[in-house]
Design an enzyme around this catalytic site. Sequence first.
Site, mmCIF file in Angstrom:
data_model
loop_
_atom_site.group_PDB
_atom_site.id
_atom_site.type_symbol
_atom_site.label_atom_id
_atom_site.label_comp_id
_atom_site.label_asym_id
_atom_site.label_seq_id
_atom_site.Cartn_x
_atom_site.Cartn_y
_atom_site.Cartn_z
ATOM 1 C CE LYS A 75 -19.974 -34.626 67.817
ATOM 2 N NZ LYS A 75 -20.204 -33.189 67.833
ATOM 3 N NE ARG A 78 -16.815 -10.084 61.307
ATOM 4 C CZ ARG A 78 -17.430 -9.162 60.547
ATOM 5 N NH1 ARG A 78 -18.516 -9.460 59.858
ATOM 6 N NH2 ARG A 78 -16.940 -7.932 60.466
#
Length: 383
Positions: A195, A46
């Site tokens: 994207k 993390r």
Amino acid sequence: MRFNSKVIHGGQEPDKAYGAVMPPIYQTSTFAQTSPGNHRGFQYSRSANPTRTALENAMASIENGNYGLAFASGLAAIDAVLKLLNPGDEVISTNDLYGGSYRLFKKIFENYGIVFHFMDMEEVSLVQDQINERTKMIWLETPTNPLMNIIDIEAVSQLATANGLLLAVDNTFATPYLQKPLDLGADIVMHSATKYLGGHSDVVLGALVVKDEELAKRLYFIQNASGAVSGPMDSFLVLRGIKTLHVRMQRHCENAEAIAHFLRKHPKVDTVYWPGFEEHPNHDIAKKQMVNFGGMLSFVPKGSDYKVTLQFVERLKIFTLAESLGGVESLVGHPASMSHGSMSKQERDKAGIADALIRLSVGIEDVDDLIEDLSQALDESLI
């Protein structure tokens, strides 16, 4: 190092363990320590993971930044930026921004006392009138989603600096191949790396890039404390995608330009939104701050309504009706019911997002096939 080399080599070095040219997928949650606090630079995934770090370094390099941060999604990255603020702070943003960003602003962070103002930023001088002593940030997209409005990043940056404000720019549509907001004075660049950076519609990931060390430290703390980090496999996929960003964007831009001109001449098309047209309101700004005009465009069929628009998108055979954008395949979307469906009709109308508006993410297929597909769908629809 020039951009086309940076996407392959920028911020990268062979893996220290075995010299792997492509950073391995470190699919581990934790790392062995010889004694408490004595480790090889990584403790818990993390906080940091070698694969994610390789991606963060690459993203910083291609945006000409010093620090990169990778998140589980673009919205997770935006969430981290907004956590820099305090209750009562105010944010100025574009009025036709991505619907997910709008939803996060209005439905989540307004509940915690952050105030948002949405406005047309094409005339930068009007932004000054919205600034007050509580304003802390300007958030903008350029080109905007879905109307392809262009905002002068450098001019907004000068305004933000003069008023002591943070300037954050969503660079998802343009990518660092076309424009580099940090070089134009922005403090933070955000990407939905889902994207164009990933480029293959196979991953969800978000990114932030900054130059300032203190700002980076604040964002790294939020990233670690909130925990919305990207996993090693997702990080690997985006890192791989970045390596072909330049060649993909060249074709995206070429195809979009051809399609924009085709649609503008088509008798069944009313309006085409593409910043490459000389009559586009901020075409000169686009030419100044962008290398090319991108792979995104929107249009409104002549005299069409919601029903006819649906008939058109359902008739397409190569363009896929799907959420998202920026993949190698061409996608078509209906903003009013898809990407901006979380906005009310009144809010969409205020932003100029018509119910009949169609958004195209032009892929890298043969452009003649794409034009033929659009042509048959327009000819067969009941326009």
